[in-house]
Design a protein around this motif. Structure first.
Motif, mmCIF file in Angstrom:
data_model
loop_
_atom_site.group_PDB
_atom_site.id
_atom_site.type_symbol
_atom_site.label_atom_id
_atom_site.label_comp_id
_atom_site.label_asym_id
_atom_site.label_seq_id
_atom_site.Cartn_x
_atom_site.Cartn_y
_atom_site.Cartn_z
ATOM 1 N N PRO A 85 0.810 -1.239 0.000
ATOM 2 C CA PRO A 85 0.000 0.000 0.000
ATOM 3 C C PRO A 85 0.836 1.278 0.000
ATOM 4 C CG PRO A 85 -0.936 -1.601 1.519
ATOM 5 C CD PRO A 85 0.373 -2.179 1.059
ATOM 6 N N SER A 86 2.046 1.223 0.520
ATOM 7 C CA SER A 86 2.874 2.434 0.619
ATOM 8 C C SER A 86 3.666 2.732 -0.647
ATOM 9 C CB SER A 86 3.868 2.280 1.780
ATOM 10 O OG SER A 86 4.746 1.188 1.536
ATOM 11 N N ARG A 87 3.503 1.942 -1.692
ATOM 12 C CA ARG A 87 4.329 2.115 -2.891
ATOM 13 C C ARG A 87 4.159 3.518 -3.477
ATOM 14 N NH1 ARG A 87 -0.106 -0.772 -3.908
ATOM 15 N NH2 ARG A 87 -1.487 -0.186 -5.630
ATOM 16 N N CYS A 88 5.243 4.021 -4.053
ATOM 17 C CA CYS A 88 5.231 5.317 -4.746
ATOM 18 C C CYS A 88 5.150 5.063 -6.249
ATOM 19 C CB CYS A 88 6.502 6.106 -4.440
ATOM 20 S SG CYS A 88 6.415 7.130 -2.966
ATOM 21 N N LEU A 89 4.155 5.600 -6.899
ATOM 22 C CA LEU A 89 4.015 5.446 -8.341
ATOM 23 C C LEU A 89 4.810 6.534 -9.049
ATOM 24 C CD1 LEU A 89 0.194 4.652 -8.606
ATOM 25 C CD2 LEU A 89 2.118 3.041 -8.542
ATOM 26 N N LEU A 557 -5.376 1.383 9.055
ATOM 27 C CA LEU A 557 -4.045 0.975 8.616
ATOM 28 C C LEU A 557 -4.100 -0.211 7.658
ATOM 29 C CD1 LEU A 557 -1.678 1.236 11.731
ATOM 30 C CD2 LEU A 557 -1.311 2.276 9.493
ATOM 31 N N LYS A 558 -3.311 -0.107 6.584
ATOM 32 C CA LYS A 558 -3.174 -1.207 5.629
ATOM 33 C C LYS A 558 -1.776 -1.827 5.682
ATOM 34 C CE LYS A 558 -6.439 0.810 2.320
ATOM 35 N NZ LYS A 558 -6.601 1.309 0.927
ATOM 36 N N GLU A 559 -0.826 -1.081 6.246
ATOM 37 C CA GLU A 559 0.564 -1.552 6.249
ATOM 38 C C GLU A 559 1.260 -1.059 7.511
ATOM 39 O OE1 GLU A 559 4.689 -0.723 3.724
ATOM 40 O OE2 GLU A 559 2.738 -0.507 2.733
ATOM 41 N N ILE A 560 1.979 -1.955 8.179
ATOM 42 C CA ILE A 560 2.776 -1.591 9.350
ATOM 43 C C ILE A 560 4.078 -2.357 9.323
ATOM 44 C CG2 ILE A 560 1.769 -3.349 10.865
ATOM 45 C CD1 ILE A 560 2.746 0.245 11.892
ATOM 46 N N ASP A 561 5.165 -1.667 9.629
ATOM 47 C CA ASP A 561 6.473 -2.305 9.702
ATOM 48 C C ASP A 561 7.064 -2.038 11.081
ATOM 49 O OD1 ASP A 561 9.099 -3.228 9.436
ATOM 50 O OD2 ASP A 561 9.216 -2.640 7.327
ATOM 51 N N PHE A 562 7.044 -3.087 11.929
ATOM 52 C CA PHE A 562 7.665 -3.033 13.253
ATOM 53 C C PHE A 562 9.017 -3.748 13.249
ATOM 54 C CE2 PHE A 562 3.118 -2.936 15.046
ATOM 55 C CZ PHE A 562 3.152 -1.564 15.230
ATOM 56 N N GLY A 563 9.606 -3.928 12.068
ATOM 57 C CA GLY A 563 10.821 -4.713 11.949
ATOM 58 C C GLY A 563 11.976 -4.188 12.779
ATOM 59 N N TRP A 564 12.615 -5.081 13.535
ATOM 60 C CA TRP A 564 13.818 -4.787 14.307
ATOM 61 C C TRP A 564 13.593 -3.678 15.336
ATOM 62 C CZ3 TRP A 564 18.183 -7.785 13.922
ATOM 63 C CH2 TRP A 564 18.235 -8.662 12.836
ATOM 64 N N CYS A 565 12.386 -3.575 15.842
ATOM 65 C CA CYS A 565 12.120 -2.641 16.949
ATOM 66 C C CYS A 565 12.495 -3.344 18.246
ATOM 67 C CB CYS A 565 10.653 -2.218 16.946
ATOM 68 S SG CYS A 565 10.200 -1.240 15.504
ATOM 69 N N SER A 566 13.784 -3.351 18.534
ATOM 70 C CA SER A 566 14.321 -4.178 19.604
ATOM 71 C C SER A 566 13.917 -3.720 20.997
ATOM 72 C CB SER A 566 15.851 -4.222 19.510
ATOM 73 O OG SER A 566 16.396 -2.914 19.546
ATOM 74 N N GLY A 567 13.375 -2.515 21.128
ATOM 75 C CA GLY A 567 12.992 -2.018 22.444
ATOM 76 C C GLY A 567 11.619 -2.466 22.899
ATOM 77 N N VAL A 568 10.899 -3.200 22.048
ATOM 78 C CA VAL A 568 9.531 -3.576 22.394
ATOM 79 C C VAL A 568 9.486 -4.474 23.625
ATOM 80 C CG1 VAL A 568 7.515 -4.866 21.616
ATOM 81 C CG2 VAL A 568 8.641 -3.259 20.069
ATOM 82 N N GLY A 569 10.388 -5.463 23.695
ATOM 83 C CA GLY A 569 10.418 -6.350 24.863
ATOM 84 C C GLY A 569 9.159 -7.191 24.969
ATOM 85 N N ALA A 570 8.657 -7.358 26.202
ATOM 86 C CA ALA A 570 7.451 -8.166 26.419
ATOM 87 C C ALA A 570 6.251 -7.461 25.805
ATOM 88 C CB ALA A 570 7.238 -8.390 27.912
ATOM 89 N N LEU A 571 5.508 -8.177 24.959
ATOM 90 C CA LEU A 571 4.393 -7.578 24.244
ATOM 91 C C LEU A 571 3.135 -7.462 25.081
ATOM 92 C CD1 LEU A 571 4.899 -9.383 20.831
ATOM 93 C CD2 LEU A 571 4.981 -6.918 21.187
ATOM 94 N N GLU A 586 -2.816 -5.221 5.034
ATOM 95 C CA GLU A 586 -2.399 -6.010 3.875
ATOM 96 C C GLU A 586 -0.931 -6.433 3.984
ATOM 97 O OE1 GLU A 586 -3.264 -3.936 0.249
ATOM 98 O OE2 GLU A 586 -5.181 -3.190 0.999
ATOM 99 N N LYS A 587 -0.157 -5.669 4.750
ATOM 100 C CA LYS A 587 1.266 -5.973 4.940
ATOM 101 C C LYS A 587 1.613 -5.761 6.402
ATOM 102 C CE LYS A 587 5.928 -4.269 3.821
ATOM 103 N NZ LYS A 587 6.736 -3.371 2.961
ATOM 104 N N VAL A 588 2.195 -6.795 7.029
ATOM 105 C CA VAL A 588 2.600 -6.721 8.436
ATOM 106 C C VAL A 588 4.016 -7.283 8.545
ATOM 107 C CG1 VAL A 588 2.170 -7.502 10.787
ATOM 108 C CG2 VAL A 588 0.232 -6.965 9.282
ATOM 109 N N PHE A 589 4.965 -6.452 8.950
ATOM 110 C CA PHE A 589 6.341 -6.887 9.164
ATOM 111 C C PHE A 589 6.627 -6.850 10.664
ATOM 112 C CE2 PHE A 589 9.080 -6.647 5.108
ATOM 113 C CZ PHE A 589 8.076 -7.235 4.359
ATOM 114 N N LEU A 590 6.865 -8.036 11.229
ATOM 115 C CA LEU A 590 7.199 -8.181 12.650
ATOM 116 C C LEU A 590 8.605 -8.761 12.782
ATOM 117 C CD1 LEU A 590 3.778 -9.703 13.797
ATOM 118 C CD2 LEU A 590 4.480 -7.295 13.840
ATOM 119 N N THR A 591 9.485 -8.330 11.912
ATOM 120 C CA THR A 591 10.831 -8.869 11.816
ATOM 121 C C THR A 591 11.597 -8.764 13.129
ATOM 122 O OG1 THR A 591 10.792 -7.953 9.578
ATOM 123 C CG2 THR A 591 12.885 -8.847 10.363
#
Length: 671
Positions: A85-89, A557-571, A586-591
């Motif tokens: 969803p975040s793509r730039c045309l 929200l259609k897209e979220i990227d929480f990738g490598w958010c190392s400070g989150v700790g216990a959810l 439509e897109k979820v990154f929990l890397t």
């Protein structure tokens, strides 16, 4: 000399022999001294894994193949980011080359040489390099090689494509990448530049048309259909051809000194943008003929023109090109509005050439209605202040401008861009300035004062803007897209900007690390940006479970990227609450959320539109939850790399059972 558009014009003087002795030439082999610039990296500046700076020095892993943290890795691969969803045309896509570059990296070496070979050490998913450029001391660029992205075997390789003749010394290279064919992230270990102290060229009577052809012949390299662009497909014999060349240099080559010529005059837009030396009138005529024969019938249907209109008189087609220069046939009988709609399909180079056909075309090509959108990124190598200024009179109605990658190495000054904005920027709606070093506080202030209607502002990698400089953006109130990857914006300033721009839909805050208090930013997003559709928090180490919970108010929200958010700790229940509230994802990154559990992911079953899911590094996930995700959702891609409880055998089984889903699995494999 080298023209600004990247083509070499050569005037060389052969070096005479001294008695019975030949003039000597020194071969220099050197690895990267430092990284000058880059467009993206997987890692973060505060740590070394996967950063651009890992490409410096000697190779550390080659010939091992696999996923290694001490390699250079870029942010994207494949088609997934272009479908999010975040793509730039692109606007004005006709300006793009057939192969569009997605990323670049600029490399500096210790010693200037005439380049003979550039060898790229690829240690994971090779094949994305599509161009190599060299820069001279005057700041002009020459394209040494370009080619399509490749699909090659999953093994380490040294990629050494055949290079065009370069008659100047260089110590600065640019590599460009296209990731569209990659199945996963590509990784680079090192880049070797081999060059000579003096220019060497094959003998005139030689059958070899270039030094690269000669090296291929001397190396007796077996042709590899899969890796046919590569002069060194067998890395065990990577220097065989160079050894042969060194030992028989004067048998095969002539040693030359470069004779300096006058530089290409600045201000000649046609010269700047022309990439090959076809006579401009002939090329413009042929381009128009091709367009009118192939695309105009469709255009007639689109604009409902009478089908009886003849664009080119049959007699005109048989006239000489000199006659064509003085007449337009029946083309000039069309209404100007129709001609403008036709010409709007041409790229800037073709428009520039059309202006040389005759007075009629010269006048109409300057019409400001042709320049409501301007994509100059493909011309980064030749765009300077003079060329930018030449557009001022044509851009009275400019609405969309892309200058990404342009103006670095002092080719465009901040002052000249401010002047451009003052003259042509008042109607701007979309402005992309990614990786532009001339963008500083003064430029940002002018954007804030002049571009009051701005809806899109992309400032990725604009590192010259200070934290105080961003505060002037608070005067904008219509932003829908704001991209601040790797910038210096501060928490209070960003929150103030968000508070004034309730229409924001796409927000890129990747690569910020600890600069921003992401919990505070998340709370402000939830309170002020009810229409938000995508947020990129990649590497936001200050984000915690509180920030994730706050975002549960962003139900659109259609897209979220929480990738490598190392400070989150216990959810706790924060992720469950968020996913339960945002059912349009439509897109979820929990890397690399190591504490992720099966229970945390259960609300995803309600996200019926979910297509992309990254669970890399989720150590405790069970195969059962993965099977449910694969069965119950319409996924197109899922990344299960480094999920300790999921075996490689399971991955192979799922790939067989769910062939419509691209199941990713990274690995570290020794040779």
């Amino acid at each position: 000399m080298v023209s600004s558009c990247g083509e070499a014009k050569l005037e060389l003087v052969p070096v005479t022999k001294s008695g019975n002795r030949h003039e000597s030439v020194q071969f220099v082999e050197q690895f990267v001294k430092r990284v000058v610039d880059f467009s993206s990296q997987y890692g973060c500046d505060t740590n070394y894994p996967y950063t651009a700076y890992n490409i410096t020095g000697n190779p550390s892993k080659f010939p091992d193949y696999g996923d290694f943290p001490n390699a250079f890795v870029m942010r994207t691969y494949g088609k997934w980011w272009d479908e999010a969803p975040s793509r730039c045309l692109d606007f004005m896509p006709q300006n793009n080359d057939p192969i569009v570059s997605h990323d670049y990296i600029d490399l500096e070496y210790s010693k200037e040489v005439f380049p003979v070979r550039v060898s790229i050490y690829e240690t994971f998913n090779p094949g994305s390099v599509v161009a190599i450029w060299a820069r001279d001391e005057a700041g002009q660029w020459l394209r040494l090689w370009s080619g399509p992205p490749q699909i090659v075997s999953h093994k380490a390789r040294i990629f050494s494509p055949p290079l065009h003749l370069c008659n100047f010394k260089t110590k600065t290279l640019r590599l460009e990448f296209n990731h569209s064919l990659l199945d996963y992230y590509t990784e680079l270990d090192a880049v070797l530049l081999i060059g000579t102290s003096e220019l060497i060229v094959p003998h005139a009577e030689s059958q070899m048309q270039s030094l690269s052809c000669l090296l291929k012949e001397l190396g007796e390299t077996n042709h590899n259909n899969e890796d046919f662009h590569n002069l060194t497909p067998n890395y065990l014999r990577v220097d065989q051809d160079l050894k042969s060349l060194k030992s028989t240099l004067h048998k095969h080559c002539v040693l030359y000194k470069s004779k300096q010529q006058e530089k290409v005059p600045k201000g000649r837009l046609t010269t700047k943008l022309r990439c090959h030396y076809i006579p401009p009138i002939e090329e413009a005529f042929n381009s128009l003929q091709k367009f009118l024969q192939e695309d105009f019938p469709r255009l007639i249907r689109d604009i409902n023109l009478p089908s009886t209109v003849d664009l080119i008189d049959p007699e005109l087609e048989n006239q000489s090109l000199s006659q064509t220069n003085n007449t337009c046939g029946s083309f000039s009988s069309l209404p100007d509005e129709t001609v403008l709609k036709i010409l709007k399909n041409l790229d800037l180079k073709s428009l520039s050439r059309c202006s040389q056909l005759n007075r009629y075309f010269n006048n109409i090509v300057c019409d400001a209605l042709l320049y409501t959108s301007l994509n100059l990124r493909p011309y980064w190598h030749c765009l300077d202040t003079t060329v930018l200024n030449s557009f001022i009179t044509k851009c009275q109605y400019l609405q969309c401008l892309d200058l990404s990658w342009c103006g670095n190495y002092d080719m465009i000054s901040s002052t000249s861009f401010v002047n451009f904005l003052q003259c042509s920027g008042k109607n701007l709606i979309r402005l992309r300035l990614n990786c532009c070093r001339f963008v500083n506080d003064t430029v940002i202030q002018e954007i804030s004062q002049t571009c009051k209607h701005l809806k899109e502002l992309c400032l990725r990698n604009c590192t010259e803007i200070s934290s105080s400089g961003f505060s002037t953006l608070e005067s904008l109130e219509n932003l829908e897209r704001l991209e601040l990857y790797r910038t210096s914006v501060e928490t209070a300033t960003l929150c103030s900007i968000l508070r004034k721009n309730h229409q924001i839909r796409h927000l890129n805050l990747a690569g910020m690390h600890n600069r921003l208090d992401m919990d505070v930013v998340s709370t402000e997003i939830a309170a002020s940006c009810s229409k938000i559709e995508s947020i990129d928090f990649w590497k936001a180490q200050s984000l915690t479970a509180d920030g994730i919970r706050a975002l549960s108010n962003c139900s659109g929200l259609k897209e979220i990227d929480f990738g490598w958010c190392s400070g989150v700790g216990a959810l706790g229940d924060s992720l469950r609450v968020f996913l339960s509230s945002c059912k349009n994802l439509e897109k979820v990154f929990l890397t690399y959320m190591r504490n992720l559990t099966d229970r945390d992911l259960e609300p995803l079953f309600s996200c019926r539109r979910l297509k992309q899911l990254d669970l890399l590094g989720a150590r405790t996930l069970s195969p059962d939850i993965c099977v449910e995700l694969l069965c119950r959702l319409q996924l197109e891609m899922i990344d299960l790399s480094f999920c300790d409880n999921i075996s490689d055998m399971k991955i192979l089984e799922w790939r067989r059972l769910y062939p419509h889903i691209s199941i990713k699995r990274s690995s570290q494999i020794s040779r």
